[in-house]
Design a protein around this motif. Structure first.
Motif, PDB file in Angstrom:
ATOM      1  N   ALA A 182       0.841  -1.210   0.000  1.00 56.74           N
ATOM      2  CA  ALA A 182       0.000   0.000   0.000  1.00 56.74           C
ATOM      3  C   ALA A 182       0.871   1.254   0.000  1.00 56.74           C
ATOM      4  CB  ALA A 182      -0.928  -0.006   1.201  1.00 56.74           C
ATOM      5  N   PHE A 183       0.464   2.235  -0.806  1.00 58.94           N
ATOM      6  CA  PHE A 183       1.150   3.531  -0.857  1.00 58.94           C
ATOM      7  C   PHE A 183       0.071   4.605  -0.807  1.00 58.94           C
ATOM      8  CE2 PHE A 183       3.151   7.251  -2.557  1.00 58.94           C
ATOM      9  CZ  PHE A 183       4.480   7.166  -2.154  1.00 58.94           C
ATOM     10  N   SER A 184       0.130   5.452   0.209  1.00 57.06           N
ATOM     11  CA  SER A 184      -0.932   6.440   0.416  1.00 57.06           C
ATOM     12  C   SER A 184      -0.535   7.829  -0.082  1.00 57.06           C
ATOM     13  CB  SER A 184      -1.299   6.522   1.895  1.00 57.06           C
ATOM     14  OG  SER A 184      -0.227   7.075   2.638  1.00 57.06           O
ATOM     15  N   LEU A 185      -1.552   8.600  -0.458  1.00 59.49           N
ATOM     16  CA  LEU A 185      -1.395  10.020  -0.763  1.00 59.49           C
ATOM     17  C   LEU A 185      -2.247  10.781   0.254  1.00 59.49           C
ATOM     18  CD1 LEU A 185      -1.698  10.011  -4.663  1.00 59.49           C
ATOM     19  CD2 LEU A 185       0.391  10.273  -3.322  1.00 59.49           C
ATOM     20  N   PRO A 186      -1.659  11.130   1.395  1.00 57.12           N
ATOM     21  CA  PRO A 186      -2.434  11.798   2.448  1.00 57.12           C
ATOM     22  C   PRO A 186      -2.726  13.254   2.100  1.00 57.12           C
ATOM     23  CG  PRO A 186      -0.134  11.662   3.086  1.00 57.12           C
ATOM     24  CD  PRO A 186      -0.254  10.916   1.773  1.00 57.12           C
ATOM     25  N   ARG A 187      -3.676  13.837   2.819  1.00 55.19           N
ATOM     26  CA  ARG A 187      -3.972  15.258   2.645  1.00 55.19           C
ATOM     27  C   ARG A 187      -2.729  16.091   2.985  1.00 55.19           C
ATOM     28  NH1 ARG A 187      -9.992  17.215   3.985  1.00 55.19           N
ATOM     29  NH2 ARG A 187     -11.155  15.324   3.491  1.00 55.19           N
ATOM     30  N   TRP A 188      -2.679  17.257   2.340  1.00 64.62           N
ATOM     31  CA  TRP A 188      -1.576  18.170   2.595  1.00 64.62           C
ATOM     32  C   TRP A 188      -1.708  18.806   3.981  1.00 64.62           C
ATOM     33  CZ3 TRP A 188       2.556  18.447  -0.459  1.00 64.62           C
ATOM     34  CH2 TRP A 188       2.432  18.107  -1.803  1.00 64.62           C
ATOM     35  N   THR A 189      -0.589  19.134   4.559  1.00 68.02           N
ATOM     36  CA  THR A 189      -0.519  19.967   5.752  1.00 68.02           C
ATOM     37  C   THR A 189       0.440  21.114   5.441  1.00 68.02           C
ATOM     38  OG1 THR A 189       1.290  18.640   6.670  1.00 68.02           O
ATOM     39  CG2 THR A 189      -0.967  18.029   7.314  1.00 68.02           C
ATOM     40  N   GLU A 190       0.520  22.068   6.346  1.00 68.33           N
ATOM     41  CA  GLU A 190       1.455  23.178   6.126  1.00 68.33           C
ATOM     42  C   GLU A 190       2.878  22.662   6.328  1.00 68.33           C
ATOM     43  OE1 GLU A 190       2.496  27.690   7.729  1.00 68.33           O
ATOM     44  OE2 GLU A 190       0.751  26.611   8.521  1.00 68.33           O
ATOM     45  N   GLN A 212       4.237  36.147  -4.504  1.00 68.73           N
ATOM     46  CA  GLN A 212       4.877  35.612  -3.305  1.00 68.73           C
ATOM     47  C   GLN A 212       4.036  34.465  -2.743  1.00 68.73           C
ATOM     48  OE1 GLN A 212       7.939  36.739  -2.529  1.00 68.73           O
ATOM     49  NE2 GLN A 212       7.685  38.049  -4.333  1.00 68.73           N
ATOM     50  N   LEU A 213       3.951  33.378  -3.522  1.00 65.16           N
ATOM     51  CA  LEU A 213       3.073  32.277  -3.139  1.00 65.16           C
ATOM     52  C   LEU A 213       3.606  31.493  -1.952  1.00 65.16           C
ATOM     53  CD1 LEU A 213       1.974  30.910  -6.629  1.00 65.16           C
ATOM     54  CD2 LEU A 213       0.705  32.373  -5.066  1.00 65.16           C
ATOM     55  N   GLY A 214       4.880  31.658  -1.635  1.00 66.42           N
ATOM     56  CA  GLY A 214       5.439  30.935  -0.497  1.00 66.42           C
ATOM     57  C   GLY A 214       5.145  31.574   0.848  1.00 66.42           C
ATOM     58  N   GLU A 215       4.497  32.757   0.851  1.00 65.99           N
ATOM     59  CA  GLU A 215       4.195  33.413   2.115  1.00 65.99           C
ATOM     60  C   GLU A 215       3.213  32.587   2.933  1.00 65.99           C
ATOM     61  OE1 GLU A 215       2.803  37.301   1.293  1.00 65.99           O
ATOM     62  OE2 GLU A 215       4.766  38.050   0.641  1.00 65.99           O
ATOM     63  N   ARG A 216       3.417  32.598   4.239  1.00 66.05           N
ATOM     64  CA  ARG A 216       2.620  31.738   5.104  1.00 66.05           C
ATOM     65  C   ARG A 216       1.126  32.044   5.019  1.00 66.05           C
ATOM     66  NH1 ARG A 216       3.652  30.343  11.523  1.00 66.05           N
ATOM     67  NH2 ARG A 216       2.095  28.671  11.617  1.00 66.05           N
ATOM     68  N   GLY A 217       0.774  33.318   4.920  1.00 66.14           N
ATOM     69  CA  GLY A 217      -0.638  33.694   4.844  1.00 66.14           C
ATOM     70  C   GLY A 217      -1.318  33.091   3.625  1.00 66.14           C
ATOM     71  N   ILE A 218      -0.645  33.144   2.471  1.00 69.63           N
ATOM     72  CA  ILE A 218      -1.205  32.582   1.243  1.00 69.63           C
ATOM     73  C   ILE A 218      -1.307  31.069   1.351  1.00 69.63           C
ATOM     74  CG2 ILE A 218      -0.718  32.154  -1.204  1.00 69.63           C
ATOM     75  CD1 ILE A 218       0.245  35.002  -1.442  1.00 69.63           C
ATOM     76  N   ILE A 219      -0.257  30.432   1.848  1.00 67.79           N
ATOM     77  CA  ILE A 219      -0.261  28.975   1.995  1.00 67.79           C
ATOM     78  C   ILE A 219      -1.416  28.530   2.893  1.00 67.79           C
ATOM     79  CG2 ILE A 219       0.996  27.012   2.968  1.00 67.79           C
ATOM     80  CD1 ILE A 219       2.082  27.912   0.278  1.00 67.79           C
ATOM     81  N   GLN A 220      -1.614  29.238   4.016  1.00 65.85           N
ATOM     82  CA  GLN A 220      -2.674  28.853   4.942  1.00 65.85           C
ATOM     83  C   GLN A 220      -4.051  29.040   4.330  1.00 65.85           C
ATOM     84  OE1 GLN A 220      -1.983  27.382   8.014  1.00 65.85           O
ATOM     85  NE2 GLN A 220      -4.128  26.827   7.646  1.00 65.85           N
ATOM     86  N   ILE A 222      -4.794  28.825   1.135  1.00 66.89           N
ATOM     87  CA  ILE A 222      -4.987  27.757   0.147  1.00 66.89           C
ATOM     88  C   ILE A 222      -5.339  26.452   0.848  1.00 66.89           C
ATOM     89  CG2 ILE A 222      -3.860  26.365  -1.627  1.00 66.89           C
ATOM     90  CD1 ILE A 222      -2.201  28.838  -2.349  1.00 66.89           C
ATOM     91  N   LEU A 223      -4.652  26.179   1.969  1.00 63.28           N
ATOM     92  CA  LEU A 223      -4.954  24.970   2.738  1.00 63.28           C
ATOM     93  C   LEU A 223      -6.371  25.005   3.284  1.00 63.28           C
ATOM     94  CD1 LEU A 223      -1.719  24.199   4.807  1.00 63.28           C
ATOM     95  CD2 LEU A 223      -2.829  22.690   3.153  1.00 63.28           C
ATOM     96  N   GLY A 231      -6.562  18.717  -5.743  1.00 62.26           N
ATOM     97  CA  GLY A 231      -7.394  19.274  -6.806  1.00 62.26           C
ATOM     98  C   GLY A 231      -7.936  20.655  -6.479  1.00 62.26           C
ATOM     99  N   PRO A 232      -8.639  20.834  -5.355  1.00 60.33           N
ATOM    100  CA  PRO A 232      -9.131  22.168  -5.004  1.00 60.33           C
ATOM    101  C   PRO A 232      -8.010  23.187  -4.787  1.00 60.33           C
ATOM    102  CG  PRO A 232     -10.327  20.496  -3.774  1.00 60.33           C
ATOM    103  CD  PRO A 232      -9.205  19.795  -4.478  1.00 60.33           C
ATOM    104  N   ALA A 233      -6.856  22.743  -4.275  1.00 57.51           N
ATOM    105  CA  ALA A 233      -5.742  23.679  -4.064  1.00 57.51           C
ATOM    106  C   ALA A 233      -5.275  24.265  -5.392  1.00 57.51           C
ATOM    107  CB  ALA A 233      -4.585  22.969  -3.352  1.00 57.51           C
TER     108      ALA A 233
END
Length: 269
Positions: A182-190, A212-220, A222-223, A231-233
């Motif tokens: 088995a090989f899983s693709l888990p949900r993303w986390t920060e 500046q897509l790497g900024e923490r505010g943008i990442i959070q 999107i999450l 897909g939704p991300a």
């Protein structure tokens, strides 16, 4: 805008590891007990993108000596229920082999196995494998035995692709569980991997200004909007990029991600 909306492959650590596992299967020499793999994760986690990337890495090739097209990797979708007839006809259809709807199941099976052998198929990928759960426990067991017999008869590897339900079904049968890793693709986390993934997508977009897509505010944001599903991300990113082009902003900022997330929620409601 068409370029933004086009399906793009962006590699990331977990996907690379999945591809490495698939490469191990295609490099494995034929033997009596071929290794098989279950690739599972929630809908939208990018399972299809991974197996299609793997197929592109091993494209079909016509061989003059045999007069046949060799297909090292074949992808097909599991019928909506454990139905042998539909399963074998899907193999024949995928390989472009003519057949008759009047053929008996054993004739369809022989034709499908012969076609896979002629195509020199090394890895057979079955998507949406959880659809076999629509059948009874007996039908599910027969379907799994069918998959196992194909691996044994042709000495090829089978990759089952599906949701967590598929994992539960495979683990319920001890013989199948021992056969499929088995090989899983888990949900993303920060994490750094997710940040790199998002930034890589941003580099593909034809925007005239950097984002500046790497900024923490943008990442959070999107999450939060995607709930950690790939897909939704990527859809939030694409919506924000299209709006950045239409508004002439030419870059994606936190407000753009918020607006894109609201638009996506509205579309889904």
């Amino acid at each position: 805008i068409r370029q933004v909306r086009a399906a793009n492959w962006v590699g990331y650590a977990r996907a690379t590891r999945a591809l490495d596992r698939l490469e191990e299967l295609i490099e494995h020499p034929p033997c009596a007990r071929m290794p098989c793999l279950l690739l599972y994760g929630e809908s939208g986690m990018g399972k299809t993108m991974i197996v299609e990337k793997f197929q592109r890495l091993h494209p079909p090739a016509f061989h003059r000596s045999s007069g046949a097209e060799h297909r090292p990797v074949v992808i097909l979708q599991m019928p909506s229920g454990p139905d042998d007839r539909r399963f074998f006809t899907r193999i024949l259809h995928e390989l472009g082999v003519p057949y008759s709807s009047y053929w008996r199941v054993d004739a369809l099976e022989r034709a499908a196995l012969d076609a896979l052998a002629l195509a020199k198929t090394q890895v057979l990928i079955i998507e949406e494998v959880q659809q076999m759960l629509a059948g009874s426990a007996r039908e599910q067991r027969l379907a799994f035995n069918l998959i196992k017999s194909i691996a044994n008869d042709l000495r090829i590897s089978i990759v089952a692709v599906g949701t967590g339900e598929a994992r539960h079904a495979i683990e319920a049968d001890p013989q199948i569980r021992r056969r499929f890793d088995a090989f899983s693709l888990p949900r993303w986390t920060e994490c750094e991997d997710f940040r790199d993934f998002i930034c890589a997508f941003g580099k593909l977009y034809p925007l005239r200004k950097s984002s500046q897509l790497g900024e923490r505010g943008i990442i959070q944001k999107i999450l939060d909007a995607s709930e950690g599903i790939t897909g939704p991300a990527t859809r939030v990113l694409a919506l924000a990029a299209v709006e950045a082009i239409r508004s002439s902003a030419e870059s994606i900022d936190e407000a753009g991600i918020e607006a894109a997330a609201a638009r996506m929620r509205q579309d889904l409601s």
